[in-house]
Scaffold this active site. Structure first.
Site, PDB file in Angstrom:
ATOM      1  N   ARG A   1      11.878 -10.599 -13.278  1.00 44.12           N
ATOM      2  CA  ARG A   1      10.856  -9.675 -12.794  1.00 44.12           C
ATOM      3  C   ARG A   1       9.525  -9.937 -13.492  1.00 44.12           C
ATOM      4  NH1 ARG A   1      11.024  -2.989 -12.878  1.00 44.12           N
ATOM      5  NH2 ARG A   1       8.903  -2.708 -12.121  1.00 44.12           N
TER       6      ARG A   1
ATOM      7  N   ASN B   1      16.440  -4.212  -4.108  1.00 40.25           N
ATOM      8  CA  ASN B   1      15.188  -4.677  -3.516  1.00 40.25           C
ATOM      9  C   ASN B   1      15.174  -6.191  -3.316  1.00 40.25           C
ATOM     10  OD1 ASN B   1      13.593  -2.318  -3.140  1.00 40.25           O
ATOM     11  ND2 ASN B   1      13.342  -2.159  -5.348  1.00 40.25           N
TER      12      ASN B   1
ATOM     13  N   CYS C   1      16.183   3.825  -0.006  1.00 37.60           N
ATOM     14  CA  CYS C   1      15.036   3.791  -0.911  1.00 37.60           C
ATOM     15  C   CYS C   1      14.701   5.225  -1.298  1.00 37.60           C
ATOM     16  CB  CYS C   1      13.842   3.131  -0.213  1.00 37.60           C
ATOM     17  SG  CYS C   1      12.356   2.982  -1.231  1.00 37.60           S
TER      18      CYS C   1
ATOM     19  N   HIS D   1       8.996   0.007   1.813  1.00 37.35           N
ATOM     20  CA  HIS D   1       7.797  -0.186   0.988  1.00 37.35           C
ATOM     21  C   HIS D   1       6.551  -0.471   1.834  1.00 37.35           C
ATOM     22  CE1 HIS D   1      10.170  -1.099  -2.982  1.00 37.35           C
ATOM     23  NE2 HIS D   1      10.471   0.066  -2.427  1.00 37.35           N
TER      24      HIS D   1
ATOM     25  N   TYR E   1       3.038   1.988  -2.118  1.00 38.14           N
ATOM     26  CA  TYR E   1       3.021   0.528  -2.006  1.00 38.14           C
ATOM     27  C   TYR E   1       1.880   0.041  -1.115  1.00 38.14           C
ATOM     28  CZ  TYR E   1       7.496   0.183  -4.389  1.00 38.14           C
ATOM     29  OH  TYR E   1       8.490   0.235  -5.330  1.00 38.14           O
TER      30      TYR E   1
END
Length: 421
Positions: free
Chosen positions: A90, A144, A164, A194, A244
């Site tokens: 990440r 995700n 989500c 998102h 987002y």
């Protein structure tokens, strides 16, 4: 009822356990299995999970294992919460895109594609092993990028629904502002995972009064602050975008910000270290307050609600989930995965009818859906050209020089997770 959590060693898991304990009448679990290859984390999380169950009087059995096949055997539902490559991957997703002047984020843009390429093959392997053991088990995907991962599962014929926490977060926020019960708030939630907008906030169900204009008039400043968008943007749109959308509506501003501070991955890694130390305390028998800063607010309530509805034991009749479009948004293919209000039950999720979508939103949704098509193709078949095409199609990239540079960086930073590279 047996439920298995794959990725059970996550620091998120105590949030989930707390929900299972509090909402046991809705989801009466008799056996909960936490599966994770990281045995040290699994021991810490599993110990706290048992203490939370004991404190709250839940008599369900909690077991832990690193053996995936044993863990999913005979499960009624399997919840996936994976992070292939961990926080180290990440960290890279959030940093190398910035070198090309593009947003670095774990689910959006180039970083989101990298996560999809690492994740889809792993999830499909897990799902096949679930199917061999129990073809009737539901797979609930919280991993995700949820839209792409759920589409991969559905196209492979699995009984899957994507989940989500964005929608339930809005539901709880709006309910508090309106001083009503969350169950009374019904969202006109439209878009992709998102990439969504709340076009109406109805009280009492799908046909209830739309109070969104009242919310924006009375609480627009607070809502805008939460989204980190200017209040006039909300007023001009007349809707509430997912947070987002800031990556799209204020991309350059976000890139400048990200270049001046530590990555979110670095913050989370430090937080996880502290949380795991807390989890090892034998006196701790509840989720610590620090966990709220980790993210995933109301994740447990959403997971319980969805699992209960799919397994026939209860749950809300209408829930926001990720599932096949099947004509709901006529400008998208039927096999696109959208995030929308759906009627959920043992047969799965059926999207509710959706009013026509304004071109301002439909255009972006169609663009990102095209990117997701190409992203899934790259995840399933590999190859530099497929990665390049997916990046070129993404509305946050869209220039061949950026796409070329990002392709090289993506492959270089993820080679160990890409069998074709």
């Amino acid at each position: 009822m047996k439920l298995t959590v794959v990725g059970g060693g996550s620091t998120y898991t105590p949030e989930l356990i707390d929900g299972f304990a509090r909402l046991r009448d809705t989801l009466p679990i008799t056996e909960l299995v936490l599966v994770d290859p990281a045995a040290d984390r699994l021991d810490l999380v599993g110990g706290l999970a048992r203490r939370i169950f004991a404190k709250q009087g839940h008599d369900g059995r909690i077991t832990t294992t690193s053996d995936l096949d044993a863990g999913v055997a005979d499960a009624d539902a399997v919840l996936l919460q994976l992070r292939v490559g961990g926080q180290a991957a990440r960290e890279k997703d959030e940093t190398w895109p910035l070198e090309c002047g593009c947003v670095g984020q774990e689910t959006t843009g180039a970083g989101g594609l990298a996560k999809a390429l690492r994740t889809v093959p792993v999830v499909l392997d897990i799902a096949e092993r679930v199917r061999r053991t129990n073809p009737d088990a539901w797979i609930i995907d919280f991993t995700n990028p949820v839209g792409i991962v759920t589409r991969a599962l559905l196209q492979a014929g699995h009984k899957a629904v994507g989940l989500c926490n964005v929608a339930i977060g809005f539901q709880r926020k709006f309910a508090a502002l309106l001083d009503v019960a969350p169950s009374d708030v019904h969202l006109d939630h439209v878009g992709l995972n998102h990439l969504t907008w709340e076009r109406a906030v109805r009280i009492g169900g799908p046909g209830g009064e739309d109070v969104l204009p009242r919310l924006l008039a009375g609480h627009g400043d607070a809502i805008a602050d939460d989204l980190r968008l200017p209040r006039p943007v909300l007023d001009r749109l007349g809707v509430v975008p997912s947070y987002y959308l800031r990556y799209f509506y204020a991309h350059d501003e976000v890139v400048r910000e990200l270049g001046t501070k530590p990555s979110r991955a670095a913050e989370v890694a430090a937080m996880e270290k502290e949380l795991l130390e807390m989890y090892g305390d034998p006196a701790l028998d509840e989720k610590p307050a620090l966990l709220a800063k980790r993210g995933g607010a109301f994740y447990s309530e959403a997971a319980v609600d969805l699992a209960a509805a799919l397994l026939g034991g209860g749950g809300s009749p209408y829930q926001v989930v990720n599932t096949y479009n099947n004509g709901t948004l006529p400008f998208l293919p039927d096999d696109a995965v959208i995030e929308t209000q759906a009627a959920v039950g043992p047969e799965g999720a059926v999207p509710l009818p959706v009013a026509p979508v304004d071109p301002l939103y439909a255009g972006l949704v169609a663009n990102v859906t095209a990117y997701e098509d190409l992203a899934l193709e790259a995840a399933l078949r590999g190859g530099r050209d497929r990665v390049f095409k997916a990046l070129l199609a993404h509305p946050l990239i869209g220039q061949y020089a950026y796409a070329d540079g990002l392709t090289d960086r993506l492959i270089a930073h993820n080679r160990e997770h890409l069998t074709w590279a």
